[in-house]
Design an enzyme around this catalytic site. Structure first.
Site, PDB file in Angstrom:
ATOM      1  N   ASN A  88       0.866  -1.244   0.032  1.00 16.64           N
ATOM      2  CA  ASN A  88       0.123   0.071   0.097  1.00 16.64           C
ATOM      3  C   ASN A  88       0.762   1.373  -0.167  1.00 16.64           C
ATOM      4  O   ASN A  88       0.436   2.092  -0.893  1.00 16.64           O
ATOM      5  CB  ASN A  88      -0.989   0.130   1.047  1.00 16.64           C
ATOM      6  CG  ASN A  88      -2.030  -0.874   1.171  1.00 16.64           C
ATOM      7  OD1 ASN A  88      -2.226  -1.540  -0.103  1.00 16.64           O
ATOM      8  ND2 ASN A  88      -2.843  -1.116   2.323  1.00 16.64           N
ATOM      9  N   ARG A 104      -9.888  -4.042 -14.717  1.00 20.40           N
ATOM     10  CA  ARG A 104      -8.821  -4.737 -14.321  1.00 20.40           C
ATOM     11  C   ARG A 104      -9.118  -6.227 -14.248  1.00 20.40           C
ATOM     12  O   ARG A 104     -10.409  -6.517 -14.054  1.00 20.40           O
ATOM     13  CB  ARG A 104      -8.389  -4.556 -12.700  1.00 20.40           C
ATOM     14  CG  ARG A 104      -7.895  -3.121 -12.496  1.00 20.40           C
ATOM     15  CD  ARG A 104      -7.408  -2.874 -11.104  1.00 20.40           C
ATOM     16  NE  ARG A 104      -7.477  -1.582 -10.770  1.00 20.40           N
ATOM     17  CZ  ARG A 104      -6.310  -0.532 -11.025  1.00 20.40           C
ATOM     18  NH1 ARG A 104      -5.389  -1.064 -11.696  1.00 20.40           N
ATOM     19  NH2 ARG A 104      -6.405   0.711 -10.333  1.00 20.40           N
ATOM     20  N   ARG A 120      -4.602   2.561 -13.731  1.00 18.52           N
ATOM     21  CA  ARG A 120      -3.465   2.832 -13.077  1.00 18.52           C
ATOM     22  C   ARG A 120      -2.595   1.305 -12.765  1.00 18.52           C
ATOM     23  O   ARG A 120      -3.000   0.665 -11.907  1.00 18.52           O
ATOM     24  CB  ARG A 120      -3.045   3.790 -12.098  1.00 18.52           C
ATOM     25  CG  ARG A 120      -1.911   4.260 -11.785  1.00 18.52           C
ATOM     26  CD  ARG A 120      -1.758   5.311 -10.541  1.00 18.52           C
ATOM     27  NE  ARG A 120      -2.808   6.294 -10.610  1.00 18.52           N
ATOM     28  CZ  ARG A 120      -2.551   7.573 -11.073  1.00 18.52           C
ATOM     29  NH1 ARG A 120      -1.417   7.724 -11.693  1.00 18.52           N
ATOM     30  NH2 ARG A 120      -3.279   8.623 -11.203  1.00 18.52           N
ATOM     31  N   HIS A 127     -15.047   3.320 -15.200  1.00 22.85           N
ATOM     32  CA  HIS A 127     -14.721   2.382 -14.087  1.00 22.85           C
ATOM     33  C   HIS A 127     -16.147   1.547 -13.899  1.00 22.85           C
ATOM     34  O   HIS A 127     -16.285   0.784 -12.940  1.00 22.85           O
ATOM     35  CB  HIS A 127     -14.568   3.378 -12.837  1.00 22.85           C
ATOM     36  CG  HIS A 127     -14.142   2.532 -11.594  1.00 22.85           C
ATOM     37  ND1 HIS A 127     -14.752   2.430 -10.368  1.00 22.85           N
ATOM     38  CD2 HIS A 127     -13.083   1.824 -11.195  1.00 22.85           C
ATOM     39  CE1 HIS A 127     -14.170   1.675  -9.413  1.00 22.85           C
ATOM     40  NE2 HIS A 127     -13.072   1.335 -10.069  1.00 22.85           N
ATOM     41  N   TYR A 175     -11.942 -10.157  -2.502  1.00 26.15           N
ATOM     42  CA  TYR A 175     -12.689  -8.814  -2.291  1.00 26.15           C
ATOM     43  C   TYR A 175     -14.121  -9.097  -2.154  1.00 26.15           C
ATOM     44  O   TYR A 175     -14.781  -9.934  -2.738  1.00 26.15           O
ATOM     45  CB  TYR A 175     -12.378  -7.877  -3.377  1.00 26.15           C
ATOM     46  CG  TYR A 175     -11.142  -7.322  -3.697  1.00 26.15           C
ATOM     47  CD1 TYR A 175      -9.968  -7.873  -3.343  1.00 26.15           C
ATOM     48  CD2 TYR A 175     -10.737  -6.488  -4.926  1.00 26.15           C
ATOM     49  CE1 TYR A 175      -8.690  -7.376  -3.448  1.00 26.15           C
ATOM     50  CE2 TYR A 175      -9.659  -5.750  -5.093  1.00 26.15           C
ATOM     51  CZ  TYR A 175      -8.642  -6.361  -4.620  1.00 26.15           C
ATOM     52  OH  TYR A 175      -7.435  -6.059  -4.989  1.00 26.15           O
ATOM     53  N   ARG A 220     -14.007   1.739   4.377  1.00 27.85           N
ATOM     54  CA  ARG A 220     -12.867   1.141   4.704  1.00 27.85           C
ATOM     55  C   ARG A 220     -11.563   1.964   4.684  1.00 27.85           C
ATOM     56  O   ARG A 220     -10.746   1.818   5.665  1.00 27.85           O
ATOM     57  CB  ARG A 220     -12.643   0.230   3.477  1.00 27.85           C
ATOM     58  CG  ARG A 220     -11.514  -0.695   3.655  1.00 27.85           C
ATOM     59  CD  ARG A 220     -11.229  -1.575   2.329  1.00 27.85           C
ATOM     60  NE  ARG A 220     -10.161  -0.741   1.658  1.00 27.85           N
ATOM     61  CZ  ARG A 220     -10.643  -0.640   0.058  1.00 27.85           C
ATOM     62  NH1 ARG A 220     -11.447  -1.413  -0.495  1.00 27.85           N
ATOM     63  NH2 ARG A 220      -9.928  -0.059  -0.658  1.00 27.85           N
ATOM     64  N   HIS A 267     -14.888  -4.068  -0.494  1.00 29.39           N
ATOM     65  CA  HIS A 267     -14.722  -3.379  -1.635  1.00 29.39           C
ATOM     66  C   HIS A 267     -16.309  -3.063  -2.271  1.00 29.39           C
ATOM     67  O   HIS A 267     -16.352  -2.259  -3.143  1.00 29.39           O
ATOM     68  CB  HIS A 267     -13.975  -4.487  -2.850  1.00 29.39           C
ATOM     69  CG  HIS A 267     -13.951  -3.599  -4.102  1.00 29.39           C
ATOM     70  ND1 HIS A 267     -14.342  -3.902  -4.998  1.00 29.39           N
ATOM     71  CD2 HIS A 267     -12.567  -2.715  -4.350  1.00 29.39           C
ATOM     72  CE1 HIS A 267     -13.917  -2.975  -6.104  1.00 29.39           C
ATOM     73  NE2 HIS A 267     -12.933  -2.559  -5.619  1.00 29.39           N
TER      74      HIS A 267
END
Length: 698
Positions: free
Chosen positions: A43, A369, A399, A429, A462, A558, A586
């Site tokens: 992270n 992704r 990214r 997204h 997730y 979160r 998530h």
């Protein structure tokens, strides 16, 4: 009047502290603690690349405008450094004082090269010459010339060399390729798993690379470069080509962090600092191994299952009969899946079934992704090869996934799929797949909408929600959505779906204001929301106003939370919790009471300005009565957690929530798993009770 607002970057660091706190828990299995330590390091790597990189660009441009928390870019960088230094101290104290002794006691033995016996030394030397030496490429340092390019986030060994004849001193860097194993196993008389770290072995054997020279000193370092470099879309003629240039530019970008493993001689420190063009403010001296993210591999070491959490295998949804067509299941009623407690397999099967179904005419999908070995992409390729009309919007601006997305997009294109590289000026997204099928002479649309990516790997790690539906209004909206993002028209005239950036924020503000007005009228008013991050100033201001009006607001955030909860004036009715557990939270879910006729949504978007203003997102209403009850139950259950939940305080820090005296702890994720398993077993038992007669064959 400015709103009460916590700094985004410092709030994120407090989130990472909550992750680190899991590693500090002695009641967790040992390798789970190692895993959480590795996650905090990973992270931090991304945080420095993106967030600190962006702040440093602002500072170098001379920008002094404070953010909503009142901090200028320079003040933010200074505050980040202080907070990160404390976090690093906590990380390495945990590693050296707790994890390493516990690993040794459990039969996992990290060893130092200097402590190896003769047999082990020979073994490591043979490994180095066979597997490592051929891949190393030393880089000479000319102090008066152009410094060599040091790869970002790679361990590098710096060497001070002395010529044995001329006594001339020079310096060389040895970058260690990422594709080498970090752990080199060695035999151990006491059994278990013993290993040395690769960088120690490279440093110990560096002399083999420089005949006639003596290695007088070595040191390990790691540089982090600015990853906040985006493609200039206004000038981009070939977006794919421009993205390749951006990926190359990141390798050459400015240093934002330089990690030096101590002890390190003064002259090597000077050379490394010169090569990396790092100021003293960017240097972090580390008393332990660098790159702790690589310790994630250790957390999954074979033969040590007893040091990990018990498996929670994903369960089959009770809404789907094994072996039945997904089209039949969705035709029966909306299917809502809660991942990873319920398997992601139905989503994969839907795409694979559509690829081979002769009645399917078209598949349209957004990919942000994906997994490395993606069944989703394989299914889409097969669909295109089978003559289906396949349209895939591949987001090249996801990214750190840009290179993979470029590669997979080329594969899809070669198979005959129509590829769209995102939307100009925005990231796409949204999580949506539209399948168009001919049934009984008419067109029917099946839609998958979700909160998570089309990634079967992360779907096991997730928490997310999927909705599978063939409701005509949703299908019509899905068609409008794809027409807009591929044809560059506006996201308007939707019947059910609520898109960003056009209408999602206004709709959320309207719903929050509606709850506030109901509270002023003396009606019960309630908002429940679960998001990854809460940063948007307009949403925060609206929540403060609703709280002042008397609306009960429960938020499960979160990560970043810029809202200051619990204040006597603005936020007395707002309670914010954060849950860190074995699965990454998530899911995005929103509930508005609306006078007893609730509106319930799932969404791909967090409550952040980037999601609501600068991304193509979708907020999806849940209309099926059973699914609505299920989603509300999910939301409410989180606020009962007294095992993994922390209460967010007004200053952005947090405290762990404890059960009331005399009551057992309650763990939301464990509850969801047990409920999913119970439902699967009940459905299995129900099917076992059904008698199926044999039908004579013709």
């Amino acid at each position: 009047m400015p709103i009460a607002y916590n700094n985004r970057e410092l709030s994120w660091l407090e989130f990472n502290q909550r992750v680190l706190n899991e590693g500090l828990r002695s009641d967790l299995p040992l390798l789970e603690r190692v895993k959480f330590l590795a996650i905090t390091a990973s992270n931090l790597d991304e945080f420095f690349q993106v967030r600190v990189g962006g702040l440093m660009l602002m500072r170098r441009s001379g920008r002094k405008t404070p953010d909503l928390s009142g901090l200028t870019p320079l003040q933010q960088i200074q505050a980040i450094r202080r907070r990160v230094q404390k976090m690093i101290d906590d990380q390495y104290r945990l590693l050296s004082d707790e994890l390493l002794p516990s690993l040794h006691a459990a039969g996992i033995h990290p060893m130092n090269v200097g402590d190896l016996d003769a047999v082990q030394s020979d073994q490591v030397s043979a490994y180095f010459h066979t597997n490592v030496f051929p891949l190393l490429t030393p880089l000479a340092v000319d102090e008066d010339g152009v410094p060599p390019l040091v790869p970002a986030l790679q361990l590098t060994v710096a060497c001070k060399l002395i010529d044995e004849e001329s006594k001339e001193i020079r310096y060389v860097l040895i970058p260690i390729p990422d594709n080498l194993n970090r752990r080199i196993p060695v035999t151990n008389s006491s059994g278990g798993h013993a290993f040395v770290l690769l960088e120690q072995v490279v440093a110990a054997h560096a002399g083999n690379m420089f005949p006639g020279e003596k290695v007088a000193a070595t040191g390990c370092f790691r540089v982090t470069r600015n990853g906040d470099i985006a493609v200039q879309e206004e000038d981009a003629i070939d977006l794919a080509g421009e993205m390749e240039d951006v990926l190359a530019a990141r390798k050459l970008s400015d240093t934002v962090r330089l990690e030096l493993q101590v002890p390190l001689t003064r002259d090597l420190t000077r050379i490394i600092q010169h090569v990396c063009q790092a100021s003293p403010q960017e240097i972090y001296r580390i008393n332990g191994p660098l790159g702790l993210a690589a310790f994630m591999d250790l957390a999954f070491l074979p033969d040590f299952d007893h040091l990990r959490d018990q498996e929670w295998p994903p369960q089959q949804s009770s809404s789907i009969t094994p072996g039945e067509s997904l089209f039949e299941a969705i035709d029966r009623r909306d299917v809502l899946l809660h991942h990873p407690y319920e398997s992601f397999e139905p989503v994969l099967r839907l795409i694979e079934e559509a690829a081979d179904d002769p009645h399917v005419l078209s598949i349209k999908q957004v990919l942000y992704r994906t997994a490395k070995q993606s069944r989703v992409i394989d299914g889409l390729i097969r669909a295109a090869e089978n003559g289906k009309h396949v349209t895939v919007l591949v987001e090249l601006k996801a990214r750190f996934d840009e290179a993979r997305n470029l590669h997979r997009a080329e594969e899809l294109q070669r198979a005959g799929a129509q590829i769209v590289y995102g939307v100009k000026g925005l990231k796409t997204h949204a999580k949506i797949c539209l399948i168009i099928r001919r049934e009984a002479g008419r067109i029917r649309r099946y839609v998958h909408l979700g909160t998570g990516n089309y990634n079967e790997s992360t779907a096991r790690l997730y928490t997310d929600i999927s909705l599978l539906t063939c409701r005509p209004e949703y299908g019509a909206d899905a068609s409008l959505f794809f027409n807009a993002v591929t044809g560059r028209s506006k996201l308007l005239r939707f019947q059910r779906l609520v898109p960003a950036p056009n209408t999602m924020k206004p709709k959320l503000l309207e719903l929050i204001a509606s709850e506030a007005e109901r509270a002023r009228q003396g009606e019960p008013a309630r908002i429940l929301a679960k998001v990854n991050s809460l940063q948007d100033p307009e949403i925060i201001a609206a929540l403060y106003e609703a709280s002042n009006a008397g609306v009960e607001i429960l938020l499960n955030v979160r990560g970043i939370c810029c809202l200051k909860p619990g204040g006597k004036k603005r936020a007395k009715n707002i309670r914010v919790i954060s849950i860190i557990d074995r699965y990454l939270e998530h899911t995005r879910v929103f509930y508005f009471h609306q006078g007893g006729d609730p509106e319930i949504y799932i969404s791909s978007a967090d409550w952040m300005s980037r999601n609501l203003d600068r991304r193509v997102e979708l907020m999806i209403p849940i209309e099926d009565s059973q699914a609505r009850r299920q989603v509300l139950k999910i939301l409410e259950t989180y606020f009962k957690d007294t095992r993994q939940a922390s209460l967010i305080l007004p200053d952005g820090t947090s405290v762990r929530i404890e059960p009331e005296k005399g009551k057992k702890t309650f763990r939301a994720q464990e509850y969801f798993f047990r409920q999913a398993r119970r439902a699967a077993k009940a459905r299995e038992h129900e099917r076992a009770m059904i008698l199926e007669p044999h039908v004579p064959s013709d």
